[in-house]
Design a protein around this motif. Structure first.
Motif, PDB file in Angstrom:
ATOM      1  N   ASP A  23       0.861  -1.175   0.000  1.00 29.34           N
ATOM      2  CA  ASP A  23       0.000   0.000   0.000  1.00 29.34           C
ATOM      3  C   ASP A  23       0.902   1.231   0.000  1.00 29.34           C
ATOM      4  N   SER A  24       0.745   2.079  -1.012  1.00 27.15           N
ATOM      5  CA  SER A  24       1.565   3.284  -1.101  1.00 27.15           C
ATOM      6  C   SER A  24       1.115   4.340  -0.108  1.00 27.15           C
ATOM      7  N   GLY A  25      -0.083   4.180   0.463  1.00 33.37           N
ATOM      8  CA  GLY A  25      -0.613   5.177   1.385  1.00 33.37           C
ATOM      9  C   GLY A  25      -1.294   6.320   0.677  1.00 33.37           C
ATOM     10  N   ARG A  26      -1.277   6.333  -0.627  1.00 36.71           N
ATOM     11  CA  ARG A  26      -1.844   7.439  -1.411  1.00 36.71           C
ATOM     12  C   ARG A  26      -3.031   6.946  -2.239  1.00 36.71           C
ATOM     13  N   ARG A  27      -3.945   6.264  -1.602  1.00 35.32           N
ATOM     14  CA  ARG A  27      -5.054   5.677  -2.336  1.00 35.32           C
ATOM     15  C   ARG A  27      -6.120   6.711  -2.683  1.00 35.32           C
ATOM     16  N   VAL A  28      -6.938   6.365  -3.631  1.00 34.25           N
ATOM     17  CA  VAL A  28      -8.032   7.227  -4.056  1.00 34.25           C
ATOM     18  C   VAL A  28      -9.189   7.031  -3.083  1.00 34.25           C
ATOM     19  N   ILE A  29      -9.733   8.142  -2.570  1.00 36.16           N
ATOM     20  CA  ILE A  29     -10.864   8.081  -1.646  1.00 36.16           C
ATOM     21  C   ILE A  29     -12.142   7.915  -2.470  1.00 36.16           C
ATOM     22  N   THR A  30     -12.852   6.813  -2.287  1.00 41.27           N
ATOM     23  CA  THR A  30     -14.031   6.513  -3.110  1.00 41.27           C
ATOM     24  C   THR A  30     -15.329   6.541  -2.305  1.00 41.27           C
ATOM     25  N   THR A  31     -15.278   7.055  -1.078  1.00 41.20           N
ATOM     26  CA  THR A  31     -16.455   7.015  -0.207  1.00 41.20           C
ATOM     27  C   THR A  31     -17.206   8.337  -0.160  1.00 41.20           C
ATOM     28  N   GLY A  32     -16.933   9.236  -1.071  1.00 35.97           N
ATOM     29  CA  GLY A  32     -17.623  10.510  -1.078  1.00 35.97           C
ATOM     30  C   GLY A  32     -16.788  11.630  -0.489  1.00 35.97           C
ATOM     31  N   GLY A  33     -15.667  11.294   0.115  1.00 38.91           N
ATOM     32  CA  GLY A  33     -14.740  12.315   0.564  1.00 38.91           C
ATOM     33  C   GLY A  33     -14.754  12.625   2.042  1.00 38.91           C
ATOM     34  N   HIS A  34     -15.904  12.588   2.709  1.00 35.52           N
ATOM     35  CA  HIS A  34     -15.925  12.986   4.120  1.00 35.52           C
ATOM     36  C   HIS A  34     -15.638  11.839   5.086  1.00 35.52           C
ATOM     37  N   GLY A  58      -6.431 -15.734   4.112  1.00 39.04           N
ATOM     38  CA  GLY A  58      -5.285 -16.192   4.886  1.00 39.04           C
ATOM     39  C   GLY A  58      -5.407 -15.905   6.372  1.00 39.04           C
ATOM     40  N   LYS A  59      -4.291 -16.101   7.068  1.00 38.34           N
ATOM     41  CA  LYS A  59      -4.229 -15.884   8.509  1.00 38.34           C
ATOM     42  C   LYS A  59      -4.373 -14.392   8.826  1.00 38.34           C
ATOM     43  N   PHE A  60      -4.768 -14.093  10.054  1.00 35.16           N
ATOM     44  CA  PHE A  60      -4.902 -12.713  10.503  1.00 35.16           C
ATOM     45  C   PHE A  60      -3.526 -12.057  10.578  1.00 35.16           C
ATOM     46  N   ARG A  61      -3.381 -10.901   9.932  1.00 32.03           N
ATOM     47  CA  ARG A  61      -2.146 -10.115   9.985  1.00 32.03           C
ATOM     48  C   ARG A  61      -2.504  -8.652  10.218  1.00 32.03           C
ATOM     49  N   SER A  62      -1.832  -8.015  11.166  1.00 34.84           N
ATOM     50  CA  SER A  62      -2.053  -6.595  11.449  1.00 34.84           C
ATOM     51  C   SER A  62      -1.146  -5.731  10.588  1.00 34.84           C
ATOM     52  N   VAL A  63      -1.704  -4.618  10.126  1.00 33.72           N
ATOM     53  CA  VAL A  63      -0.908  -3.628   9.408  1.00 33.72           C
ATOM     54  C   VAL A  63      -0.068  -2.891  10.459  1.00 33.72           C
ATOM     55  N   PRO A  64       1.214  -2.636  10.209  1.00 42.77           N
ATOM     56  CA  PRO A  64       2.046  -1.938  11.190  1.00 42.77           C
ATOM     57  C   PRO A  64       1.481  -0.548  11.534  1.00 42.77           C
ATOM     58  N   GLU A  65       1.579  -0.197  12.809  1.00 48.11           N
ATOM     59  CA  GLU A  65       1.030   1.059  13.315  1.00 48.11           C
ATOM     60  C   GLU A  65       1.514   2.283  12.541  1.00 48.11           C
ATOM     61  N   GLU A  66       2.807   2.346  12.244  1.00 53.76           N
ATOM     62  CA  GLU A  66       3.354   3.516  11.541  1.00 53.76           C
ATOM     63  C   GLU A  66       2.660   3.711  10.187  1.00 53.76           C
ATOM     64  N   ARG A  67       2.428   2.589   9.497  1.00 51.19           N
ATOM     65  CA  ARG A  67       1.778   2.637   8.185  1.00 51.19           C
ATOM     66  C   ARG A  67       0.328   3.130   8.310  1.00 51.19           C
ATOM     67  N   LEU A  68      -0.362   2.692   9.358  1.00 54.13           N
ATOM     68  CA  LEU A  68      -1.747   3.114   9.571  1.00 54.13           C
ATOM     69  C   LEU A  68      -1.832   4.606   9.885  1.00 54.13           C
ATOM     70  N   LYS A  70       0.318   6.954   9.114  1.00 54.45           N
ATOM     71  CA  LYS A  70       0.678   7.703   7.909  1.00 54.45           C
ATOM     72  C   LYS A  70      -0.496   7.755   6.932  1.00 54.45           C
ATOM     73  N   GLN A  71      -1.172   6.614   6.745  1.00 55.59           N
ATOM     74  CA  GLN A  71      -2.303   6.579   5.837  1.00 55.59           C
ATOM     75  C   GLN A  71      -3.451   7.442   6.368  1.00 55.59           C
ATOM     76  N   ALA A  72      -3.701   7.422   7.678  1.00 59.21           N
ATOM     77  CA  ALA A  72      -4.763   8.246   8.269  1.00 59.21           C
ATOM     78  C   ALA A  72      -4.469   9.731   8.087  1.00 59.21           C
ATOM     79  N   GLU A  73      -3.215  10.126   8.262  1.00 57.43           N
ATOM     80  CA  GLU A  73      -2.842  11.531   8.052  1.00 57.43           C
ATOM     81  C   GLU A  73      -3.060  11.941   6.601  1.00 57.43           C
ATOM     82  N   TYR A  74      -2.712  11.066   5.676  1.00 53.47           N
ATOM     83  CA  TYR A  74      -2.936  11.362   4.260  1.00 53.47           C
ATOM     84  C   TYR A  74      -4.433  11.502   3.978  1.00 53.47           C
ATOM     85  N   MET A  75      -5.221  10.591   4.512  1.00 51.72           N
ATOM     86  CA  MET A  75      -6.657  10.651   4.289  1.00 51.72           C
ATOM     87  C   MET A  75      -7.240  11.962   4.825  1.00 51.72           C
TER      88      MET A  75
END
Length: 179
Positions: A23-34, A58-68, A70-75
């Motif tokens: 995940d590049s962290g720069r995904r397109v927001i498709t939920t209407g924006g808000h 597959g098995k349960f895997r958590s996304v690393p906190e730093e990545r989450l 960063k993605q939340a800040e971008y969003m």
């Protein structure tokens, strides 16, 4: 049509079902924006008897906190004002621009006192939970491979209503379970 590089990436993703998708962290927001969905994990280790998700994802895997984070800040920088997610709540509440955080699909056995306390304390967290109880019969719950009894479900819901009186609970139920 996929070019050769894209096809190789797709094949690699399916080759290792237990790897987290890139995940590049720069995904397109498709939920209407808000609002937007912040996916914190992939896969499942529950293996309920009626569910194919562990086989597909597959098995349960958590996304690393730093990545989450960063993605939340971008969003937030793209106009998202409400996040829909599971945990990481306290740190996500510190991100400027996010007004609401909604916890979706939280298994009843994962409702810990700490989660309830954070939901009570943090103003940004919506008093909402999607709590998949699936059934109310102990016999059927056991056949389904669920990890809670009817008494435990009633206890969890009673505690949530006592601690967070205005909480909205959503659930899913299965009727006509085979066998």
């Amino acid at each position: 049509a996929l070019n050769e590089a894209e096809a190789g990436h797709v094949f690699q993703e399916f080759k290792d079902i237990n790897a987290l998708p890139e995940d590049s962290g720069r995904r397109v927001i498709t939920t209407g924006g808000h609002f937007g969905y912040l996916k914190i994990a992939e896969g499942c280790d529950k293996h309920c008897t009626y569910c194919i998700i562990p086989s597909l994802r597959g098995k349960f895997r958590s996304v690393p906190e730093e990545r989450l984070l960063k993605q939340a800040e971008y969003m937030a920088s793209q106009g998202v004002r409400e996040l829909t997610l599971h945990i990481l709540l306290k740190k996500l509440c510190q991100i400027k621009g996010i007004r609401w955080i909604r916890v979706l699909y939280c298994y009843p056995e994962e409702i810990y006192d700490e989660l309830i306390q954070v939901m009570k304390e943090e103003k940004k967290i919506c008093h909402y939970l999607d709590l998949p109880i699936q059934h109310a019969s102990d016999r059927i719950l056991k056949r389904m491979g669920r990890r809670t009894s009817k008494a435990q479900l009633v206890g969890i819901i009673t505690k949530l209503r006592r601690e967070i009186p205005d909480i909205v609970l959503r659930t899913s139920l299965i009727t006509g379970f085979p066998g």
